[in-house]
Design an enzyme around this catalytic site. Structure first.
Site, short mmCIF file in Angstrom:
data_model
loop_
_atom_site.label_atom_id
_atom_site.label_comp_id
_atom_site.label_asym_id
_atom_site.label_seq_id
_atom_site.Cartn_x
_atom_site.Cartn_y
_atom_site.Cartn_z
N HIS A 20 0.84 -1.19 0.00
CA HIS A 20 0.00 0.00 0.00
C HIS A 20 0.88 1.25 0.00
O HIS A 20 1.25 1.75 1.06
CB HIS A 20 -0.91 0.00 1.24
CG HIS A 20 -1.80 -1.19 1.34
ND1 HIS A 20 -1.33 -2.44 1.69
CD2 HIS A 20 -3.13 -1.33 1.13
CE1 HIS A 20 -2.34 -3.30 1.70
NE2 HIS A 20 -3.44 -2.66 1.36
N HIS A 251 -4.09 3.00 -3.46
CA HIS A 251 -4.29 2.54 -2.08
C HIS A 251 -3.58 1.22 -1.81
O HIS A 251 -2.80 1.11 -0.86
CB HIS A 251 -5.78 2.39 -1.77
CG HIS A 251 -6.06 1.81 -0.42
ND1 HIS A 251 -6.12 2.58 0.72
CD2 HIS A 251 -6.26 0.53 -0.02
CE1 HIS A 251 -6.35 1.80 1.76
NE2 HIS A 251 -6.45 0.56 1.34
N GLU A 401 -17.46 -4.36 25.18
CA GLU A 401 -16.60 -5.54 25.26
C GLU A 401 -15.46 -5.50 24.25
O GLU A 401 -14.32 -5.88 24.57
CB GLU A 401 -17.43 -6.82 25.04
CG GLU A 401 -18.45 -7.11 26.11
CD GLU A 401 -19.80 -6.46 25.84
OE1 GLU A 401 -20.74 -6.72 26.61
OE2 GLU A 401 -19.90 -5.68 24.86
N HIS A 463 -28.10 -15.87 25.53
CA HIS A 463 -27.05 -15.64 26.51
C HIS A 463 -26.34 -16.93 26.94
O HIS A 463 -25.39 -16.87 27.73
CB HIS A 463 -27.63 -14.94 27.75
CG HIS A 463 -27.87 -13.48 27.55
ND1 HIS A 463 -28.69 -13.00 26.56
CD2 HIS A 463 -27.38 -12.38 28.20
CE1 HIS A 463 -28.72 -11.68 26.61
NE2 HIS A 463 -27.92 -11.28 27.60
#
Length: 656
Positions: A20, A251, A401, A463
């Site tokens: 890149h 890029h 998280e 859960h």
């Protein structure tokens, strides 16, 4: 000096036919100002603890960093290394890797991880500055981030946490070139990044990223702020390329020989490929050595510390955990358990262990993703880390998280602290990219993940983790501990804390578990990953029962039921697959034993257990998702019971 970066980036990518070039060419002016006028570093002492940290969050632009390391005088990146960019075994891999190249502060590549990891570095700096004072800890964390870093969702978690904690030593330089792989950013994004950061409690400004004076002024202003700072630097990707500057075509692909020749002409750079003229290299090397006196002065201040304080600082920087101190802490936890044996959820057993470990090891920095009362990760008396008191040791991460896991990586990389945190095991999915990077980097971070099975009960299948143990065990280098009782929980904590080159997950129960082990025993059989908890009685074992966590008690009850049928059975606890499978084959076979029938039981999917029980072994566990209901009802509903385990074992025996 900036053109030296551009030339090396063009040449290395072209030779590799991969890479890149656009970002290094566009951000070269930003990087030149930062490394020659701002950063506190010394290539002669790459691990100087009070150095500034630089994180290339846009890791695809790795040649920017490799060029900087070479030019400033780091021995880790020679011109030959730059010639070998992206080649097998090279010290200049495709994305920066902390273990591969001295001077690289963190492994980056997955966008958003670098800026989020840097938040943890900034937290560690503020905490240690509060503990040791500014004479010993006083540095900044700088980040070069791309549009992609800021579009990834993890970045929002990270910048919100940093703004809340007022991490004023964190400065993000945004390479605001308006280009992504698909084309102009406007194809997919219309966010005003300055307003976004300001809303999160940051200072933010926009400058011309090709104006050295403006870059330096903005950084100096940010250094004086009482907030973290974003400096959006307007740049042109592939600056200097005659036809590909400002285009997505620069890029992620080599520019090509013709374009490189045109860029050299545009930039006035007439040196051959992989050659930096001596006068320019001399300027860079002088700039690289400019902080040497600061480093030696710091070393003198450390040397002048009282002997015990100096020794403790050096221990924490090295990341060593004294075996005698750890053994003493484990013995104290076991003493408490022996004095008060009772049924405990392993999350509660973990809290008991932390009540001893946290005072014994001041480097432990805890936290939770808004689940403190459920994860039990904050023992009594542990103060919170806040903008008013960075000396606190417990971080309220909020419901973040992903950002939490990345920040923990940053703390571990910074050094001087050992981070642990808490969430539910099912949310390891949110943490997984950061856990994976911790494994690649070999850093000690400890994830306490509670509510580890259908045993959490009424919250239901959304859960209840059923595939998560297998998914985590699939990550190379990760230790996944699932202790069966309070004694094993303490032993697993000791192993996690003592494993200073790999991360750990502690999978802990919500429901109470019986204490199956004698707490008075000094040894730590969990260190072997699996061990015989109960031998067969009444003759050689015909059945070996293997289990982890809460299901070990089920295996113990199944052993008793099999005895009623005259079938001798033994029980093997398997708290850590990884440690067990790393043992020599003879040792593994001795633990597995020679009973003709093997049955595993775990309230999760079978995947992974065949390495122990074999493809023809029995398994009692989950084959689908859970359900909402009280835990005892769920275990009966899904057939994870002593009766079912015994039934499977007897069926296997009859089939022999």
């Amino acid at each position: 000096m900036a053109n030296a970066i551009r030339a090396l980036a063009m040449d290395a990518v072209e030779k590799a036919k991969s890479g890149h070039p656009g970002l290094p060419m566009g951000a070269a002016d930003i990087a030149t100002v930062l490394f020659t006028r701002v950063l506190k570093l010394d290539p002669a002492a790459p691990h100087w603890f009070d150095r500034d940290r630089f994180v290339l969050s846009a890791g695809h632009g790795s040649m920017l960093l490799y060029a900087l390391l070479h030019l400033t005088g780091f021995q880790s990146v020679s011109m030959e290394d730059i010639r070998n960019f992206r080649q097998l075994g090279s010290r200049t891999p495709g994305h920066p890797e902390v273990e591969a190249t001295e001077g690289v502060e963190t492994t980056t590549g997955p966008l958003g991880q670098g800026i989020s990891t840097a938040v943890g570095m900034a937290i560690a700096e503020r905490h240690l500055a509060a503990e040791y004072g500014p004479d010993i800890v006083d540095h900044h964390t700088y980040v070069l981030a791309s549009d992609g870093d800021l579009m990834e969702g993890i970045s929002q978690e990270a910048i919100a946490l940093a703004g809340h904690l007022k991490l004023s030593r964190l400065i993000v330089l945004f390479d605001d070139n308006g280009i992504s792989i698909d084309g102009p950013i406007r194809l997919a994004d219309s966010v005003d990044q300055l307003k976004r950061f300001e809303a999160a409690g940051w200072d933010a400004c926009r400058i011309d990223g090709h104006d050295p004076a403006a870059i330096l002024a903005a950084i100096e202003a940010a250094q004086k702020s009482d907030k973290p700072s974003l400096i959006a630097c307007r740049t042109t990707i592939a600056f200097g390329a005659p036809t590909k500057a400002g285009s997505e075509k620069s890029h992620g692909s080599p520019l090509g020989a013709e374009e490189i020749a045109g860029a050299r002409k545009t930039l006035g750079w007439d040196a051959p490929a992989f050659v930096v003229p001596d006068d320019i290299l001399s300027l860079w090397r002088t700039a690289g050595a400019r902080s040497r006196d600061l480093r030696t002065a710091w070393e003198s201040r450390v040397a002048a510390l009282p002997a015990d304080r100096k020794a403790e600082l050096e221990r924490r920087i090295a990341g060593t955990v004294p075996a005698d101190r750890l053994d003493a802490a484990l013995a104290e936890i076991k003493r408490q358990l022996a004095a008060d044996p009772k049924d405990r959820a392993s999350r509660s057993s973990s809290e008991l262990a932390l009540g001893v470990l946290v005072p014994a090891f001041p480097e432990l920095i805890g936290g939770s993703a808004d689940l403190t009362g459920s994860n039990n990760t904050r023992p009594k008396g542990m103060p919170a880390l806040t903008p008013e008191d960075y000396g606190g040791r417990f971080i309220h991460y909020g419901i973040r998280e992903h950002g939490m896991a990345a920040a923990m990586n940053g703390m571990a990389l910074h050094g001087g602290v050992v981070p642990y945190s808490g969430t539910f095991l099912v949310f390891s999915d949110y943490c997984r990219p950061s856990i994976r990077l911790a494994c690649i980097m070999g850093r000690r971070v400890i994830h306490v993940m509670t509510h580890d099975s259908i045993g959490l009960g009424e919250d239901g299948p959304t859960h209840q983790p059923v595939e998560h143990l297998a998914a985590l065990r699939a990550i190379p280098h990760l230790l996944v501990f699932r202790p069966c009782d309070a004694v094993e929980t303490a032993e697993c904590w000791a192993l996690a804390l003592g494993s200073n080159h790999r991360p750990s997950v502690l999978a802990l129960s919500r429901q109470n578990l019986p204490q199956l082990r004698d707490a008075a025993a000094a040894e730590n059989p969990c260190a072997g990953g699996a061990y015989e908890l109960l031998p067969a009685e009444g003759g050689p074992a015909k059945v070996s029962l293997f289990a982890s966590g809460s299901e070990v008690a089920i295996a113990v009850a199944a052993r008793k039921r099999l005895a009623e049928f005259g079938v001798p059975a033994r029980v093997v606890s398997v708290p850590c697959f990884e440690l067990f499978l790393e043992r020599p084959e003879a040792e593994r076979e001795a633990v597995i034993g020679d009973a003709p029938v093997r049955v595993a039981v775990e309230a999760a999917i079978r995947q992974g257990w065949d390495a122990i029980v074999g493809s023809h072994g029995g398994f009692v566990g989950m084959t689908g998702f859970g359900a909402s209901g009280p835990a005892p009802d769920l275990y009966r509903h899904f057939g994870i019971t002593p009766e079912r385990v015994a039934e499977v074992a007897l069926g296997k025996l009859q089939a022999l």
